[in-house]
Design an enzyme around this catalytic site. Structure first.
Site, short mmCIF file in Angstrom:
data_model
loop_
_atom_site.label_atom_id
_atom_site.label_comp_id
_atom_site.label_asym_id
_atom_site.label_seq_id
_atom_site.Cartn_x
_atom_site.Cartn_y
_atom_site.Cartn_z
N HIS A 101 0.80 -1.20 0.03
CA HIS A 101 0.34 0.13 0.13
C HIS A 101 0.76 1.54 -0.43
O HIS A 101 1.92 1.11 0.41
CB HIS A 101 -1.08 0.01 0.62
CG HIS A 101 -0.26 0.16 3.06
ND1 HIS A 101 0.17 -0.65 3.28
CD2 HIS A 101 -0.33 1.82 3.60
CE1 HIS A 101 0.61 -0.42 4.11
NE2 HIS A 101 0.74 0.82 4.38
N ASP A 103 0.62 5.22 1.29
CA ASP A 103 -0.55 5.55 2.78
C ASP A 103 -1.51 6.20 2.36
O ASP A 103 -0.67 7.48 1.55
CB ASP A 103 0.98 6.36 4.06
CG ASP A 103 1.42 5.04 4.22
OD1 ASP A 103 0.93 4.27 4.67
OD2 ASP A 103 3.28 5.10 5.03
N HIS A 261 4.34 0.08 -0.01
CA HIS A 261 5.57 -0.48 1.34
C HIS A 261 4.28 -1.55 1.56
O HIS A 261 3.21 -1.67 1.33
CB HIS A 261 5.40 0.13 2.11
CG HIS A 261 5.42 1.52 3.03
ND1 HIS A 261 4.48 2.19 3.06
CD2 HIS A 261 4.49 1.06 4.47
CE1 HIS A 261 4.11 2.80 3.36
NE2 HIS A 261 2.96 1.43 4.24
N ARG A 276 6.10 6.63 14.51
CA ARG A 276 5.86 6.82 13.17
C ARG A 276 5.37 8.44 12.89
O ARG A 276 4.02 8.80 13.35
CB ARG A 276 5.15 6.01 12.28
CG ARG A 276 4.13 6.33 11.46
CD ARG A 276 3.76 5.28 10.50
NE ARG A 276 3.01 5.55 9.70
CZ ARG A 276 1.97 5.64 8.83
NH1 ARG A 276 0.85 7.18 10.12
NH2 ARG A 276 1.84 6.00 7.60
O1 LIG Z 1 5.47 -0.99 10.92
C1 LIG Z 1 5.44 -0.91 9.43
O2 LIG Z 1 6.83 -1.30 9.68
C2 LIG Z 1 4.87 0.54 9.02
C3 LIG Z 1 4.01 0.09 8.61
C4 LIG Z 1 3.27 0.96 7.95
O3 LIG Z 1 2.28 0.72 7.07
C5 LIG Z 1 2.77 2.40 7.59
O4 LIG Z 1 3.67 2.98 8.85
O5 LIG Z 1 2.34 2.96 7.63
FE LIG Z 2 1.83 2.02 5.21
#
Ligand SMILES: O=C(O)CCC(=O)C(=O)O
Ligand SMILES: [Fe+2]
Length: 285
Positions: A101, A103, A261, A276
């Site tokens: 996906h 984001d 990702h 994040r």
């Molecule tokens: O936890 C992760 O490695 C990435 C998860 C994810 O898709 C994001 O943080 O946008």
């Molecule tokens: Fe993500």
């Protein structure tokens, strides 16, 4: 700072640098940003909390733009704006980031990018993968590029993450985030590169059916959905990908305008804690 590419397609590791320094050092920030535009995802090790505080994690992200809030994931109590992606036995690994996906394409303005730090990770497993969607576009056959030129696609939160949510929550989400329409091929606002811009949130092609051509006498709906599935599958090619093995205090910075990702959920019942900062992007064109 050293910049070491990790594959021929995407990703580079930055060494001999503390991300915290780039919060105050313009030259260093510009160097990192140039590397991000080139390699599309950057990785750093050993960005401990005492070197890169949560405040500096956010401050670095805020050099790229305004921080995004997330409708579902909680913010860190000491650092509102830093989203916690904690997968623990109380909050077991579920199945929502393990789809290729980009984001927030269900928003009018999908994220510009993210800065993600690993706080705790399983001894093995829990890697994250990224794919270069500029390269994915470049490698399409010429007739497909021609066919998708000018196509618009619809994106929905409900198409992926919300599929397992109770119906009332799903409807509330839909009211807050109506489906968004974006070009199938977007232009990167800074590099001018063309990007293949469909992913797990993409539900259908909006203007394909209206094409004034008959395609092998086929029903346009079926042809449109076959075409969309084919385009979505391009991110799955290992030739376009990098896979990153996390350690505590590793950081990834990605350009969400040029990549997709996939967070691999292969580590239950172990813990995985990530923090994040996502940056608000502009409207794709
Ligand atoms: O936890 C992760 O490695 C990435 C998860 C994810 O898709 C994001 O943080 O946008
Ligand atoms: Fe993500």
């Amino acid at each position: 700072m050293k910049i070491e590419p990790l594959t021929c397609a995407i990703g580079a590791e930055l060494t001999d640098v503390n991300l915290g320094d780039a919060v105050r050092d313009d030259g260093l920030f510009q160097e990192i940003y140039a590397a991000l535009l080139k390699h599309k995802v950057l990785f750093l090790r050993d960005q401990d909390l005492d070197k890169l505080s949560r405040r500096d994690h956010m401050a670095f992200a805020m050099r790229l733009g305004e921080l995004e809030t997330h409708p579902m994931a909680p913010s860190h109590p000491d650092a509102p704006g830093l989203v916690q992606i904690y997968k623990t036995p109380d909050n077991p690994p579920d199945r929502y980031e393990n789809a290729w996906h980009c984001d927030g394409t269900w928003r009018e303005t999908p994220a510009l990018g993210c800065v993600l730090r690993c706080i705790e990770c399983p001894p093995v497993g829990g890697d994250t993968m990224w794919a270069n969607m500029v390269l994915a576009y470049e490698m399409l056959p010429a007739h497909v590029k021609q066919e998708i030129d000018g196509l618009i696609a619809s994106h929905s939160f409900n198409a992926s993450f919300a599929a397992a949510m109770p119906q009332d929550k799903r409807l509330a989400m839909k009211a807050q985030y109506p489906d968004a329409e974006h070009p199938v091929v977007r232009t990167h606002p800074e590099t001018g590169e063309k990007v293949l811009f469909v992913n797990a949130f993409t539900t259908h092609l909006v203007n394909y059916h209206n094409a004034s051509r008959v395609r092998f006498g086929q029903d346009f709906n079926q042809a449109g959905s076959d075409l969309l599935q084919y385009l979505i599958r391009q991110a799955y090619n290992p030739e376009f990908q990098v896979r990153w093995r996390w350690k505590p205090n590793s950081v990834a910075i990605w350009d969400n305008r040029a990549t997709q990702h996939y967070a691999v959920m292969d580590y239950a019942p172990c813990h995985r804690k990530m923090e994040r900062a996502a940056i608000i992007g502009d409207k794709p064109f």
